[in-house]
Design a protein around this motif. Structure first.
Motif, PDB file in Angstrom:
ATOM      1  N   ASP A 126      46.505 -15.239  30.253  1.00 41.92           N
ATOM      2  CA  ASP A 126      46.309 -16.017  31.484  1.00 41.92           C
ATOM      3  C   ASP A 126      44.904 -16.608  31.565  1.00 41.92           C
ATOM      4  OD1 ASP A 126      48.877 -15.542  32.345  1.00 41.92           O
ATOM      5  OD2 ASP A 126      48.336 -13.838  33.611  1.00 41.92           O
ATOM      6  N   LYS A 127      44.010 -16.102  30.732  1.00 39.96           N
ATOM      7  CA  LYS A 127      42.624 -16.589  30.703  1.00 39.96           C
ATOM      8  C   LYS A 127      42.396 -17.578  29.563  1.00 39.96           C
ATOM      9  CE  LYS A 127      41.922 -13.636  33.986  1.00 39.96           C
ATOM     10  NZ  LYS A 127      41.798 -14.100  35.395  1.00 39.96           N
ATOM     11  N   GLY A 128      43.479 -18.009  28.925  1.00 38.70           N
ATOM     12  CA  GLY A 128      43.360 -18.996  27.850  1.00 38.70           C
ATOM     13  C   GLY A 128      43.037 -18.415  26.496  1.00 38.70           C
ATOM     14  N   LEU A 129      43.227 -17.090  26.337  1.00 34.34           N
ATOM     15  CA  LEU A 129      42.897 -16.423  25.088  1.00 34.34           C
ATOM     16  C   LEU A 129      44.130 -15.745  24.495  1.00 34.34           C
ATOM     17  CD1 LEU A 129      39.591 -14.659  26.197  1.00 34.34           C
ATOM     18  CD2 LEU A 129      39.762 -16.721  24.783  1.00 34.34           C
ATOM     19  N   LYS A 130      44.315 -15.899  23.210  1.00 36.78           N
ATOM     20  CA  LYS A 130      45.361 -15.181  22.491  1.00 36.78           C
ATOM     21  C   LYS A 130      44.706 -14.050  21.711  1.00 36.78           C
ATOM     22  CE  LYS A 130      49.245 -14.109  20.475  1.00 36.78           C
ATOM     23  NZ  LYS A 130      50.367 -13.494  21.234  1.00 36.78           N
ATOM     24  N   GLY A 131      45.032 -12.820  22.069  1.00 35.31           N
ATOM     25  CA  GLY A 131      44.485 -11.674  21.351  1.00 35.31           C
ATOM     26  C   GLY A 131      45.161 -11.513  20.005  1.00 35.31           C
ATOM     27  N   LEU A 132      44.370 -11.580  18.929  1.00 32.10           N
ATOM     28  CA  LEU A 132      44.926 -11.458  17.585  1.00 32.10           C
ATOM     29  C   LEU A 132      44.937 -10.006  17.104  1.00 32.10           C
ATOM     30  CD1 LEU A 132      43.262 -14.519  15.808  1.00 32.10           C
ATOM     31  CD2 LEU A 132      45.388 -14.435  17.143  1.00 32.10           C
ATOM     32  N   GLY A 133      44.136  -9.163  17.739  1.00 35.60           N
ATOM     33  CA  GLY A 133      44.126  -7.762  17.340  1.00 35.60           C
ATOM     34  C   GLY A 133      42.807  -7.090  17.654  1.00 35.60           C
ATOM     35  N   PHE A 134      42.783  -5.784  17.371  1.00 39.05           N
ATOM     36  CA  PHE A 134      41.592  -4.976  17.572  1.00 39.05           C
ATOM     37  C   PHE A 134      40.982  -4.608  16.223  1.00 39.05           C
ATOM     38  CE2 PHE A 134      44.040  -4.030  21.458  1.00 39.05           C
ATOM     39  CZ  PHE A 134      43.074  -4.220  22.432  1.00 39.05           C
ATOM     40  N   TRP A 135      39.756  -5.033  15.997  1.00 37.02           N
ATOM     41  CA  TRP A 135      38.976  -4.555  14.863  1.00 37.02           C
ATOM     42  C   TRP A 135      38.057  -3.451  15.396  1.00 37.02           C
ATOM     43  CZ3 TRP A 135      37.383  -9.400  11.462  1.00 37.02           C
ATOM     44  CH2 TRP A 135      38.548 -10.064  11.061  1.00 37.02           C
ATOM     45  N   GLU A 136      36.909  -3.215  14.768  1.00 40.58           N
ATOM     46  CA  GLU A 136      36.157  -2.021  15.139  1.00 40.58           C
ATOM     47  C   GLU A 136      34.653  -2.251  15.222  1.00 40.58           C
ATOM     48  OE1 GLU A 136      37.179   2.301  14.048  1.00 40.58           O
ATOM     49  OE2 GLU A 136      35.913   1.596  12.402  1.00 40.58           O
ATOM     50  N   VAL A 137      34.087  -1.782  16.335  1.00 41.99           N
ATOM     51  CA  VAL A 137      32.639  -1.584  16.424  1.00 41.99           C
ATOM     52  C   VAL A 137      32.353  -0.113  16.116  1.00 41.99           C
ATOM     53  CG1 VAL A 137      30.559  -1.847  17.821  1.00 41.99           C
ATOM     54  CG2 VAL A 137      32.481  -3.398  18.165  1.00 41.99           C
ATOM     55  N   GLY A 138      33.065   0.795  16.812  1.00 38.22           N
ATOM     56  CA  GLY A 138      32.987   2.211  16.465  1.00 38.22           C
ATOM     57  C   GLY A 138      32.500   3.097  17.584  1.00 38.22           C
ATOM     58  N   PHE A 139      32.296   4.377  17.262  1.00 43.98           N
ATOM     59  CA  PHE A 139      31.766   5.330  18.227  1.00 43.98           C
ATOM     60  C   PHE A 139      30.271   5.087  18.413  1.00 43.98           C
ATOM     61  CE2 PHE A 139      35.629   7.886  17.655  1.00 43.98           C
ATOM     62  CZ  PHE A 139      35.857   8.260  18.977  1.00 43.98           C
ATOM     63  N   ARG A 140      29.850   5.117  19.649  1.00 45.54           N
ATOM     64  CA  ARG A 140      28.493   4.730  20.003  1.00 45.54           C
ATOM     65  C   ARG A 140      27.533   5.931  19.974  1.00 45.54           C
ATOM     66  NH1 ARG A 140      29.471  -0.474  22.215  1.00 45.54           N
ATOM     67  NH2 ARG A 140      27.331  -0.714  22.936  1.00 45.54           N
ATOM     68  N   SER A 141      26.326   5.673  19.497  1.00 46.59           N
ATOM     69  CA  SER A 141      25.252   6.664  19.469  1.00 46.59           C
ATOM     70  C   SER A 141      24.022   6.074  20.148  1.00 46.59           C
ATOM     71  CB  SER A 141      24.915   7.040  18.023  1.00 46.59           C
ATOM     72  OG  SER A 141      26.030   7.638  17.398  1.00 46.59           O
ATOM     73  N   ILE A 142      23.058   6.917  20.433  1.00 46.41           N
ATOM     74  CA  ILE A 142      21.849   6.485  21.145  1.00 46.41           C
ATOM     75  C   ILE A 142      20.648   6.549  20.206  1.00 46.41           C
ATOM     76  CG2 ILE A 142      20.294   6.922  23.085  1.00 46.41           C
ATOM     77  CD1 ILE A 142      22.609   8.255  24.546  1.00 46.41           C
ATOM     78  N   THR A 143      19.869   5.475  20.161  1.00 47.77           N
ATOM     79  CA  THR A 143      18.574   5.506  19.492  1.00 47.77           C
ATOM     80  C   THR A 143      17.491   5.261  20.540  1.00 47.77           C
ATOM     81  OG1 THR A 143      18.365   3.131  19.002  1.00 47.77           O
ATOM     82  CG2 THR A 143      19.618   4.478  17.436  1.00 47.77           C
ATOM     83  N   ASN A 144      16.285   5.762  20.253  1.00 50.50           N
ATOM     84  CA  ASN A 144      15.175   5.495  21.172  1.00 50.50           C
ATOM     85  C   ASN A 144      13.844   5.693  20.462  1.00 50.50           C
ATOM     86  OD1 ASN A 144      13.649   8.112  22.627  1.00 50.50           O
ATOM     87  ND2 ASN A 144      15.541   8.625  21.541  1.00 50.50           N
ATOM     88  N   SER A 145      12.781   5.286  21.107  1.00 54.38           N
ATOM     89  CA  SER A 145      11.447   5.354  20.511  1.00 54.38           C
ATOM     90  C   SER A 145      10.591   6.462  21.122  1.00 54.38           C
ATOM     91  CB  SER A 145      10.729   4.013  20.702  1.00 54.38           C
ATOM     92  OG  SER A 145      10.657   3.685  22.090  1.00 54.38           O
ATOM     93  N   LYS A 146      11.174   7.284  21.998  1.00 58.20           N
ATOM     94  CA  LYS A 146      10.404   8.279  22.753  1.00 58.20           C
ATOM     95  C   LYS A 146      10.496   9.687  22.169  1.00 58.20           C
ATOM     96  CE  LYS A 146       9.021   5.608  26.260  1.00 58.20           C
ATOM     97  NZ  LYS A 146       7.609   5.389  26.626  1.00 58.20           N
ATOM     98  N   HIS A 147      11.715  10.196  22.044  1.00 53.29           N
ATOM     99  CA  HIS A 147      11.900  11.594  21.652  1.00 53.29           C
ATOM    100  C   HIS A 147      13.363  11.831  21.243  1.00 53.29           C
ATOM    101  CE1 HIS A 147      12.233  11.404  26.208  1.00 53.29           C
ATOM    102  NE2 HIS A 147      13.472  11.640  25.813  1.00 53.29           N
TER     103      HIS A 147
END
Length: 325
Positions: free
Chosen positions: A132-153
């Motif tokens: 309905d938003k003008g998009l045809k979903g072709l499928g799901f690929w992968e970004v993955g499970f998320r982790s946290i990085t930081n510069s403090k500790h």
């Protein structure tokens, strides 16, 4: 005989010219760099598409945010100036609020659970809502499970997250989760993130480790914690009017090629993960590999689920939970 040979040669050349002119090139944009598995899978998608359509369709690839950030490209696909785009599910939640269910922290037990949801009726139903938003979903690929990085500790507990200025995406599920953890979430496009971390405009970010490696974010971070607080799929979407303009057999070829390329990319990610962690350590990153996620879940899981339920009901959450096994 010479005239006949010349005539046949001319006809062959003419046929080749007509064939070349008949080939349609589809513009395919995404934020990930050329070193990421997203780009490698995009090339595979192109190969499969040319093979399945006998050269009728091919892709012109635009990695590295060449055509803009995710939101810009999604709008361009809806408007028809870009044919295909892929980006993480949070970038589409403003169009289809039910997609937020994918991004509820800790909703997926593991990758197998995520794949059952995304590749089955639930995922296909969510893609259908984009039409309905003008998009045809072709499928799901992968970004993955998320982790946290930081510069403090190092981050081992929720207290270690408190006070961090952390880049997240604009998805309300993640913004709410990091507020609950006491962090200051700052949504921004991926293309702006390296500089923001380098200049300390933000202290931290959260992405799957493949993106952290391919975009070189580790160069401006010191600590990585495998919190696995959420799983993010890639949505590969096409301008629906463009998709509908093709014959049914070509449409099926597009869907099949996208599915096969997505499976190929998932396999690449699985093979690369341990190698990437070793590369981080060699680059001087302190990796916290075993994080007790229960204290994090205790803080964010139920409140964010309730946030979703108040806006979308609980049907989808129950369906996702039922596939956990």
């Amino acid at each position: 005989m010479k005239k006949l040979t010349a005539l046949l040669t001319g006809l062959t050349l003419a046929a080749a010219t007509v064939s070349a002119q008949a080939a349609t090139t589809l513009r395919f944009g995404y934020e990930a760099p050329r070193s990421d598995t997203q780009h490698i899978a995009a090339k595979k998608f192109d190969e499969l598409l040319k093979e399945k359509t006998k050269g009728e369709l091919k892709l012109s690839l635009f990695p590295d945010s060449t055509l803009g950030n995710a939101q810009t490209m999604i709008s361009a696909v809806r408007g028809g100036t870009i044919d295909i785009e892929m980006s993480g599910s949070p970038n589409f939640s403003g169009l289809v609020s039910n997609l937020n269910v994918i991004d509820i922290p800790f909703i997926f037990k593991d990758k197998a659970h995520a794949y059952r949801v995304l590749d089955g009726e639930i995922g296909q139903g969510l893609l259908k809502e984009l039409e309905d938003k003008g998009l045809k979903g072709l499928g799901f690929w992968e970004v993955g499970f998320r982790s946290i990085t930081n510069s403090k500790h190092p981050i081992n507990t929720p207290d270690d997250v408190k006070g961090l200025k952390i880049r997240t995406n604009q998805n309300p599920m993640y913004v709410e989760a990091f507020k609950l953890l006491g962090a200051n979430p700052v949504p921004m496009p991926l293309s702006e993130l390296y500089t923001a971390l380098e200049t300390r405009a933000v202290d931290a970010q959260e992405h799957p480790i493949g993106i952290v490696w391919s975009t070189k974010l580790y160069e401006v971070q010191k600590y990585l914690s495998l919190t696995n607080h959420g799983y993010t799929p890639l949505l590969v979407v096409m301008n629906k009017q463009k998709f509908d303009s093709f014959a049914p057999e070509v449409q099926q070829a597009i869907l099949d090629a996208a599915k096969e390329a997505g499976a190929y990319q998932r396999e690449l990610n699985a093979k690369n993960e341990l190698d990437i962690l070793d590369k981080f350590r060699k680059a001087g990153i302190e990796v916290v590999e075993k994080v007790d996620t229960k204290p994090f879940r205790d803080i964010v899981e139920q409140p964010v689920r309730q946030y979703f339920i108040e806006r979308n009901g609980d049907t989808l959450i129950k369906q996702v939970d039922a596939l956990a096994q």
